[in-house]
Design a protein around this motif. Structure first.
Motif, PDB file in Angstrom:
ATOM      1  N   ASP A 123     -30.518 113.251  27.770  1.00 45.88           N
ATOM      2  CA  ASP A 123     -31.303 113.911  28.816  1.00 45.88           C
ATOM      3  C   ASP A 123     -30.893 113.408  30.199  1.00 45.88           C
ATOM      4  O   ASP A 123     -30.843 114.176  31.164  1.00 45.88           O
ATOM      5  CB  ASP A 123     -32.784 113.656  28.573  1.00 45.88           C
ATOM      6  N   GLU A 124     -30.584 112.129  30.295  1.00 42.95           N
ATOM      7  CA  GLU A 124     -30.152 111.565  31.568  1.00 42.95           C
ATOM      8  C   GLU A 124     -28.794 112.112  31.999  1.00 42.95           C
ATOM      9  O   GLU A 124     -28.488 112.157  33.194  1.00 42.95           O
ATOM     10  CB  GLU A 124     -30.102 110.039  31.465  1.00 42.95           C
ATOM     11  N   VAL A 125     -28.009 112.536  31.039  1.00 49.28           N
ATOM     12  CA  VAL A 125     -26.701 113.112  31.361  1.00 49.28           C
ATOM     13  C   VAL A 125     -26.808 114.599  31.670  1.00 49.28           C
ATOM     14  O   VAL A 125     -26.248 115.084  32.663  1.00 49.28           O
ATOM     15  CB  VAL A 125     -25.704 112.893  30.199  1.00 49.28           C
ATOM     16  N   PHE A 126     -27.568 115.352  30.852  1.00 53.32           N
ATOM     17  CA  PHE A 126     -27.494 116.815  30.882  1.00 53.32           C
ATOM     18  C   PHE A 126     -28.689 117.531  31.500  1.00 53.32           C
ATOM     19  O   PHE A 126     -28.637 118.756  31.665  1.00 53.32           O
ATOM     20  CB  PHE A 126     -27.313 117.344  29.454  1.00 53.32           C
ATOM     21  N   SER A 127     -29.750 116.830  31.847  1.00 55.51           N
ATOM     22  CA  SER A 127     -30.932 117.521  32.349  1.00 55.51           C
ATOM     23  C   SER A 127     -30.649 118.278  33.646  1.00 55.51           C
ATOM     24  O   SER A 127     -30.049 117.747  34.585  1.00 55.51           O
ATOM     25  CB  SER A 127     -32.061 116.521  32.597  1.00 55.51           C
ATOM     26  N   ASP A 170     -31.280 113.226  39.341  1.00 56.43           N
ATOM     27  CA  ASP A 170     -30.346 112.117  39.204  1.00 56.43           C
ATOM     28  C   ASP A 170     -29.520 112.176  37.920  1.00 56.43           C
ATOM     29  O   ASP A 170     -28.828 111.211  37.583  1.00 56.43           O
ATOM     30  CB  ASP A 170     -31.092 110.782  39.282  1.00 56.43           C
ATOM     31  N   SER A 171     -29.591 113.287  37.172  1.00 58.13           N
ATOM     32  CA  SER A 171     -28.752 113.402  35.975  1.00 58.13           C
ATOM     33  C   SER A 171     -27.301 113.609  36.394  1.00 58.13           C
ATOM     34  O   SER A 171     -27.007 114.076  37.504  1.00 58.13           O
ATOM     35  CB  SER A 171     -29.208 114.561  35.093  1.00 58.13           C
ATOM     36  N   ALA A 192     -25.770 116.043  39.433  1.00 54.24           N
ATOM     37  CA  ALA A 192     -24.865 115.514  40.457  1.00 54.24           C
ATOM     38  C   ALA A 192     -23.533 116.255  40.445  1.00 54.24           C
ATOM     39  O   ALA A 192     -22.956 116.552  41.503  1.00 54.24           O
ATOM     40  CB  ALA A 192     -24.648 114.018  40.237  1.00 54.24           C
ATOM     41  N   TYR A 193     -23.051 116.580  39.260  1.00 54.72           N
ATOM     42  CA  TYR A 193     -21.785 117.329  39.149  1.00 54.72           C
ATOM     43  C   TYR A 193     -21.926 118.725  39.753  1.00 54.72           C
ATOM     44  O   TYR A 193     -21.041 119.190  40.492  1.00 54.72           O
ATOM     45  CB  TYR A 193     -21.374 117.422  37.679  1.00 54.72           C
ATOM     46  N   LEU A 194     -23.033 119.384  39.474  1.00 53.94           N
ATOM     47  CA  LEU A 194     -23.239 120.732  40.000  1.00 53.94           C
ATOM     48  C   LEU A 194     -23.383 120.727  41.522  1.00 53.94           C
ATOM     49  O   LEU A 194     -23.038 121.713  42.186  1.00 53.94           O
ATOM     50  CB  LEU A 194     -24.464 121.373  39.349  1.00 53.94           C
ATOM     51  N   ARG A 195     -23.873 119.632  42.074  1.00 54.97           N
ATOM     52  CA  ARG A 195     -23.974 119.518  43.535  1.00 54.97           C
ATOM     53  C   ARG A 195     -22.652 119.107  44.171  1.00 54.97           C
ATOM     54  O   ARG A 195     -22.536 119.030  45.394  1.00 54.97           O
ATOM     55  CB  ARG A 195     -25.065 118.505  43.909  1.00 54.97           C
ATOM     56  N   GLY A 196     -21.649 118.811  43.331  1.00 50.24           N
ATOM     57  CA  GLY A 196     -20.358 118.405  43.853  1.00 50.24           C
ATOM     58  C   GLY A 196     -20.295 116.959  44.272  1.00 50.24           C
ATOM     59  O   GLY A 196     -19.353 116.552  44.964  1.00 50.24           O
ATOM     60  N   GLU A 197     -21.256 116.141  43.831  1.00 51.94           N
ATOM     61  CA  GLU A 197     -21.303 114.741  44.240  1.00 51.94           C
ATOM     62  C   GLU A 197     -20.424 113.844  43.386  1.00 51.94           C
ATOM     63  O   GLU A 197     -20.047 112.749  43.813  1.00 51.94           O
ATOM     64  CB  GLU A 197     -22.756 114.247  44.186  1.00 51.94           C
TER      65      GLU A 197
END
Length: 259
Positions: free
Chosen positions: A44-48, A53-54, A58-63
Motif C-alpha cells: 500500500d505504501e508503494v502503490f496507493s 507519500d506513496s 510521487a512517480y505520477l507527480r514526476g518527483e
C-alpha cells in the motif's frame, strides 16, 4: 477427523484480508500472519493512489523515476502492459482521463506476493480472502460462496449466487463488478462506464491473472471472454437483472461449481 483452523483478519489497503491456516504450527502461526500483513502494508505504501507519500503518487507527480522507486513498481506496471496485450485491451491501467492506475491488479499481486509468508506457519493448507478475491494453498479443497451482486456492504451471512470448489486445478478466484463500488469500471474502448455485466468471476491458478481478466471482462464485455478461455480460465458472468429482481447468469463448461 476435524481440522483445527487458525483464522484471523488483518486490515490493509482500506479493506479486510481474511487468513485461514489449517493445522499450523501454534508458535509460528501469528508471526507468519504478521509478516503477511506487513507485506500488504508495504504494498500500500508503494502503490496507493490515495496516499500522497506513496511511491506511485510521487512517480505520477514526476518527483521520482522508476529507477528511484522499488523495483516492484516497474514490475507491476510492466505486468499491466502485458495484460493489456493478452486481454486485447480489455484490461488497461490508464483511466479514461489518461491517469495511470494499476490498482486493477495490485490487490491480487500483493496477496500472491505476501502469501509466501504463510509458509512459515507450516500449515497443511491455507486460504486468503481479499474482498472478493480468493487464493488457496495446500491439499485441502475449499468451498467458496460467490456473493450476490445485488447485496451491498459486507455479504457475510447472506445468500450466495453460486458455490465453487477451490484447490487442485483451481487455486484462485477473482470477482469484479459494480456491486460494492458503483460505476467504477470503465470500458477502455468507449471510455464510458462499463455495464456489460452485473458481476464477473474468474477461476484459475494465478490470482493476478484471474484479477486482470475479471476486470477486463467487466470492462470490455463479451469480446474478452475467448481470451480468458485461451488462458485456461473459467468464468461466471452475471448478465443482468430481471423485472422481478432476479438475474441471469452464464458459466463456462469447466466452471468449478458444486451446486
Amino acid at each position: 477427523m476435524t481440522t483445527e483452523t487458525f483464522r484471523t483478519t488483518v486490515q490493509a489497503m482500506a479493506m479486510p484480508f481474511v487468513v485461514e491456516l489449517d493445522e499450523p504450527d501454534p508458535v509460528e502461526a501469528e508471526p507468519a500472519v504478521a509478516a503477511f500483513h506487513a507485506d500488504l502494508v508495504w504494498a500500500d505504501e508503494v502503490f496507493s493512489l490515495w496516499k500522497d507519500d506513496s511511491y506511485l503518487s510521487a512517480y505520477l507527480r514526476g518527483e521520482i523515476t522508476l529507477d528511484e522507486a522499488p523495483h516492484e513498481l516497474r514490475e507491476v506496471l510492466e505486468a499491466c502492459e502485458w495484460y493489456r496485450g493478452v486481454t486485447a485491451g480489455g484490461f488497461d491501467a490508464r483511466r479514461a482521463d489518461g491517469t495511470l492506475d494499476p490498482t486493477g491488479i495490485v490487490k491480487g499481486w500483493a496477496v500472491a506476493r505476501a502469501s509466501v509468508r504463510l509458509r512459515a506457519a507450516r500449515a497443511s493448507g491455507w486460504m486468503i480472502g481479499a474482498s472478493g478475491d480468493i487464493l488457496v494453498g495446500g491439499d485441502r479443497t475449499r468451498r467458496i460462496g460467490i456473493a450476490d451482486p445485488r447485496v451491498t456492504g459486507d455479504p457475510a451471512g447472506t445468500p450466495v449466487i453460486d458455490v465453487v470448489e477451490l484447490g487442485g486445478q483451481f487455486t484462485a478466484l477473482a470477482t469484479s463488478g459494480g456491486a460494492q463500488v458503483v460505476d467504477h469500471i470503465w470500458d477502455p474502448v468507449t471510455g464510458e462506464v462499463a455495464r456489460h455485466y452485473m458481476q464477473v468471476s474468474v477461476a484459475g491458478r494465478d490470482l493476478v491473472e484471474c484479477d486482470a481478466f475479471a476486470t477486463a471482462i467487466a470492462g470490455g464485455g463479451p469480446r474478452i471472454v475467448p481470451a480468458a478461455f485461451e488462458r485456461g480460465l473459467e468464468v461466471l458472468l452475471v448478465t443482468g437483472g430481471r423485472y422481478d429482481g432476479a438475474y441471469d447468469a452464464k458459466t463456462s463448461p469447466g466452471w468449478p461449481s458444486v451446486r
